[in-house]
Design a protein around this motif. Structure first.
Motif, short mmCIF file in Angstrom:
data_model
loop_
_atom_site.label_atom_id
_atom_site.label_comp_id
_atom_site.label_asym_id
_atom_site.label_seq_id
_atom_site.Cartn_x
_atom_site.Cartn_y
_atom_site.Cartn_z
N PHE A 48 0.82 -1.22 0.00
CA PHE A 48 0.00 0.00 0.00
C PHE A 48 0.85 1.27 0.00
N ASN A 49 1.92 1.28 0.75
CA ASN A 49 2.74 2.49 0.89
C ASN A 49 4.05 2.41 0.11
N TYR A 50 4.02 1.74 -1.03
CA TYR A 50 5.19 1.64 -1.90
C TYR A 50 5.69 3.04 -2.28
N GLU A 51 6.99 3.24 -2.18
CA GLU A 51 7.62 4.52 -2.53
C GLU A 51 8.45 4.32 -3.80
N LEU A 52 7.98 4.88 -4.88
CA LEU A 52 8.63 4.72 -6.18
C LEU A 52 10.09 5.20 -6.15
N LEU A 53 10.37 6.27 -5.43
CA LEU A 53 11.71 6.85 -5.42
C LEU A 53 12.64 6.23 -4.38
N ALA A 54 12.11 5.38 -3.51
CA ALA A 54 12.94 4.77 -2.46
C ALA A 54 13.93 3.79 -3.08
N ASN A 55 15.17 3.81 -2.56
CA ASN A 55 16.18 2.85 -3.01
C ASN A 55 16.69 1.99 -1.85
N THR A 56 16.18 2.24 -0.65
CA THR A 56 16.57 1.48 0.53
C THR A 56 15.31 1.18 1.35
N ASP A 57 15.02 -0.09 1.56
CA ASP A 57 13.80 -0.46 2.27
C ASP A 57 13.91 -0.11 3.75
N ASN A 58 12.81 0.45 4.29
CA ASN A 58 12.78 0.84 5.70
C ASN A 58 12.06 -0.18 6.57
N ASN A 59 11.68 -1.31 6.00
CA ASN A 59 10.98 -2.38 6.72
C ASN A 59 9.66 -1.92 7.34
N LEU A 60 9.01 -0.94 6.73
CA LEU A 60 7.74 -0.43 7.23
C LEU A 60 6.62 -0.55 6.19
N CYS A 61 6.72 -1.54 5.31
CA CYS A 61 5.71 -1.73 4.28
C CYS A 61 4.37 -2.11 4.92
N ILE A 62 3.29 -1.60 4.35
CA ILE A 62 1.94 -1.87 4.83
C ILE A 62 1.17 -2.56 3.72
N ALA A 63 0.62 -3.72 4.03
CA ALA A 63 -0.16 -4.47 3.05
C ALA A 63 -1.49 -3.78 2.76
#
Length: 86
Positions: free
Chosen positions: A25-40
């Protein structure tokens, strides 16, 4: 990062933290490093005035049932068979 470099050649890329999983749900297109806070995705009715409002849902699934006000007593003169709320 190159520990042997002694001159900045302009190729450094800063860390941009965010959710890097495109199925979340909160995918960040510009992110290049995962913050381990993804929300389904959580599907359901997201309209707070609906009878079946889902407080924990983040994505509307078009299942909302809006209230229809009227008399719900079938023996009354002004009975409304479509009414869902008195």
């Amino acid at each position: 990062y190159n520990p042997l470099a002694n001159t900045n050649n302009g190729t450094c890329i800063p860390f941009i933290f965010g959710c890097t999983d495109p199925t979340m749900f909160n995918y960040e297109l510009l992110a290049n490093t995962d913050n381990n806070l993804c929300i389904a995705f959580a599907y359901g009715c997201t309209d707070p005035i609906a009878l079946n409002y889902c407080e924990t849902c983040n994505t509307d699934d078009f299942s909302c049932v809006l209230p229809i006000y009227g008399c719900t007593d079938s023996i009354m003169f002004n009975y409304n068979p479509l009414a869902t709320v008195v």
